[in-house]
Design an enzyme around this catalytic site. Structure first.
Site, mmCIF file in Angstrom:
data_model
loop_
_atom_site.group_PDB
_atom_site.id
_atom_site.type_symbol
_atom_site.label_atom_id
_atom_site.label_comp_id
_atom_site.label_asym_id
_atom_site.label_seq_id
_atom_site.Cartn_x
_atom_site.Cartn_y
_atom_site.Cartn_z
ATOM 1 N N ARG A 173 25.204 47.950 51.673
ATOM 2 C CA ARG A 173 26.409 48.003 52.514
ATOM 3 C C ARG A 173 27.634 48.479 51.736
ATOM 4 O O ARG A 173 28.366 49.359 52.183
ATOM 5 C CB ARG A 173 26.737 46.607 53.028
ATOM 6 N N ILE A 174 27.874 47.856 50.575
ATOM 7 C CA ILE A 174 29.110 48.177 49.842
ATOM 8 C C ILE A 174 28.994 49.568 49.212
ATOM 9 O O ILE A 174 29.930 50.375 49.286
ATOM 10 C CB ILE A 174 29.424 47.088 48.787
ATOM 11 N N SER A 270 30.017 45.285 40.820
ATOM 12 C CA SER A 270 28.862 44.473 41.237
ATOM 13 C C SER A 270 28.838 43.161 40.457
ATOM 14 O O SER A 270 29.483 42.186 40.865
ATOM 15 C CB SER A 270 27.568 45.273 41.079
ATOM 16 N N ARG A 271 28.152 43.131 39.331
ATOM 17 C CA ARG A 271 28.158 41.968 38.452
ATOM 18 C C ARG A 271 28.222 42.479 37.015
ATOM 19 O O ARG A 271 27.595 43.496 36.668
ATOM 20 C CB ARG A 271 26.891 41.124 38.644
ATOM 21 N N ASP A 295 35.665 45.592 37.448
ATOM 22 C CA ASP A 295 36.184 44.407 38.152
ATOM 23 C C ASP A 295 35.453 43.160 37.662
ATOM 24 O O ASP A 295 35.902 42.048 37.884
ATOM 25 C CB ASP A 295 35.948 44.605 39.661
ATOM 26 N N GLU A 300 32.113 36.774 31.913
ATOM 27 C CA GLU A 300 33.303 36.399 32.661
ATOM 28 C C GLU A 300 33.629 34.910 32.514
ATOM 29 O O GLU A 300 32.698 34.103 32.633
ATOM 30 C CB GLU A 300 33.005 36.702 34.149
ATOM 31 N N HIS A 318 38.014 40.437 38.571
ATOM 32 C CA HIS A 318 37.077 40.120 39.671
ATOM 33 C C HIS A 318 37.840 39.868 40.981
ATOM 34 O O HIS A 318 37.731 38.795 41.576
ATOM 35 C CB HIS A 318 36.193 38.909 39.304
ATOM 36 N N ILE A 319 38.590 40.878 41.397
ATOM 37 C CA ILE A 319 39.400 40.736 42.618
ATOM 38 C C ILE A 319 38.991 41.748 43.697
ATOM 39 O O ILE A 319 39.750 41.999 44.627
ATOM 40 C CB ILE A 319 40.912 40.877 42.319
ATOM 41 N N ALA A 320 37.801 42.326 43.556
ATOM 42 C CA ALA A 320 37.417 43.376 44.514
ATOM 43 C C ALA A 320 37.428 42.871 45.955
ATOM 44 O O ALA A 320 37.721 43.624 46.880
ATOM 45 C CB ALA A 320 36.062 43.971 44.159
ATOM 46 N N SER A 321 37.110 41.596 46.151
ATOM 47 C CA SER A 321 37.100 41.081 47.537
ATOM 48 C C SER A 321 38.395 40.351 47.885
ATOM 49 O O SER A 321 38.491 39.700 48.929
ATOM 50 C CB SER A 321 35.913 40.132 47.736
HETATM 51 C C1 DGY Z 1 30.828 38.190 45.920
HETATM 52 O O1 DGY Z 1 31.066 37.665 47.013
HETATM 53 O O2 DGY Z 1 29.688 38.242 45.463
HETATM 54 C C2 DGY Z 1 31.950 38.818 45.204
HETATM 55 O O3 DGY Z 1 31.658 39.101 43.892
HETATM 56 C C3 DGY Z 1 33.221 37.997 45.306
HETATM 57 O O4 DGY Z 1 34.273 38.871 44.996
#
Ligand code: DGY
Length: 381
Positions: A173-174, A270-271, A295, A300, A318-321
């Site tokens: 999706r992303i 992603s991670r 990100d 981390e 880690h602020i992508a969302s």
């Molecule tokens: C997630 O939901 O997995 C994201 O990394 C949070 O930003």
């Protein structure tokens, strides 16, 4: 419940749900309250250790909402099961911090929060892409430090991405949302690497090409590659959108970095452990034209030595969302998962999750990862 502070909502309810961090919005609290839950929220911003969460679960706990920074494995699912727990939801779409097999062994359904992070995370990947390509952070630092003496033909030359090759690793999706933003906006050729062909994306690219043709413009290409090495060698910009598991740990290592173009751009939302971060530091140091936008980080919140000093790397925490809409939506979905299971509702199977965000939601748990393994019933209207 340990030294951390906890805030209690709806204190006189029959069921007890613990939430290991404060979450934004009100709807999620209302959902749990409507399911007769007392909600105990840890208000500390420190990451809770397993023992602290065990203590919070205590002798009686019906459900829990946890964070991607916590390790939800054997010990916590055993504790939850022994406390009469019936449901857990991660406040995240990613679930590499959860041992799904252990949860299934302890008969605990595990929820996550898909759908509401898609465009938000893709937008951050786009942001990092252009911030890295156009040296936004490095040049901003230069300006703030008072070093700008006037316009120069050679000041902070970056990379043009228009009509170049875009590599997306993991076209879920992303990844697909990011690809659409980059391809449509910047007419990039798409190369992707995924376990499965993405027929939807391929059809989308064909329709986009028909549109380009109708405008008298050159088409773009779309190619799925079997091997990530091929994508790394051909792409001008590579964005990572895989899950983290044993197959993707250090997917981008020194050897694979060396296959990339010297002036390529690498983006990771992603991670962290998908990249061997120490190898990336070396690579960016030795290849000053190479650029990265990150990100997420391997250890981390710590960064590998040297990473923060590299001018060709853009880093955000880690602020992508991190938009209010997404984080509020994540809270709604996480609460919806726990509340639905505690009320005996079935599991929603549809990818369309928007119906849970406002109005009267369906009587279903929005997203349960181990529903099939646990033999749970699915919603059928
Ligand atoms: C997630 O939901 O997995 C994201 O990394 C949070 O930003």
């Amino acid at each position: 419940m340990g030294s951390k502070k906890w805030h209690v909502h709806n204190p006189s309810a029959k069921k007890r749900v613990i939430v290991t961090k404060s979450l934004p919005g009100q709807r999620w609290l209302d959902i749990l309250a409507a399911a007769d839950c007392r909600i105990e929220v840890c208000t500390s911003s420190k990451v809770l250790e397993v023992e602290e969460i065990q203590k919070a679960i205590g002798n009686r706990c019906d459900g829990a909402i946890g964070q991607l920074t916590e390790s939800w494995g054997e010990e916590l699912f055993e504790a939850l099961q022994n406390a009469g727990g019936k449901a857990y939801s991660n406040y995240a779409v990613g679930f590499n911090n959860v041992d799904l097999e252990a949860a299934t062994r302890w008969q605990i359904p595990v929820g996550n929060t898909p759908g509401v992070l898609t465009e938000t995370t893709a937008e951050m990947a786009v942001t990092l892409t252009f911030a890295a390509a156009r040296r936004v952070c490095d040049s901003e630092r230069f300006l703030r430090e008072g070093k700008y003496q006037g316009w120069l033909p050679t000041l902070f030359l970056g990379e043009l991405l228009w009509r170049k090759n875009l590599g997306v690793v993991g076209l879920g999706r992303i990844g697909a949302a990011y690809a659409k933003m980059m391809v449509e906006g910047h007419k990039m050729n798409l190369l992707y690497c995924d376990l499965h062909p993405n027929k939807g994306m391929e059809a989308y690219m064909a329709a986009y090409n028909a549109f380009l043709k109708s405008q008298g413009e050159q088409p773009v290409t779309c190619k799925r590659v079997e091997k990530v090495e091929e994508l790394l060698a051909e792409a001008d910009c590579v964005s990572l959108h895989t899950i983290l598991d044993d197959t993707t740990h250090h997917l981008i290592n020194a050897g694979r970095l060396s296959l990339m173009k010297p002036n390529a751009i690498l983006i990771n939302t992603s991670r962290g452990p998908v990249i061997d971060e120490a190898a990336l530091v070396d690579h960016c140091r030795n290849q000053p034209e190479f650029k990265a936008g990150l990100d997420v980080f391997e250890d981390e919140p710590a960064l590998k030595p040297g990473l923060a000093d590299l001018p060709n790397v853009v880093i955000v925490p880690h602020i992508a969302s991190a938009t209010s809409w997404t984080r509020t939506g994540m809270a709604t979905l996480a609460a919806g998962n726990v509340a639905a299971i505690l009320q005996g509702f079935p599991v929603w199977e549809d990818a369309e999750i928007g119906v849970f965000l406002e109005g009267d939601p369906p009587k279903a748990a929005p997203s349960i990862l181990n529903a099939k393994e646990l033999g749970m019933a699915f919603y059928n209207g």
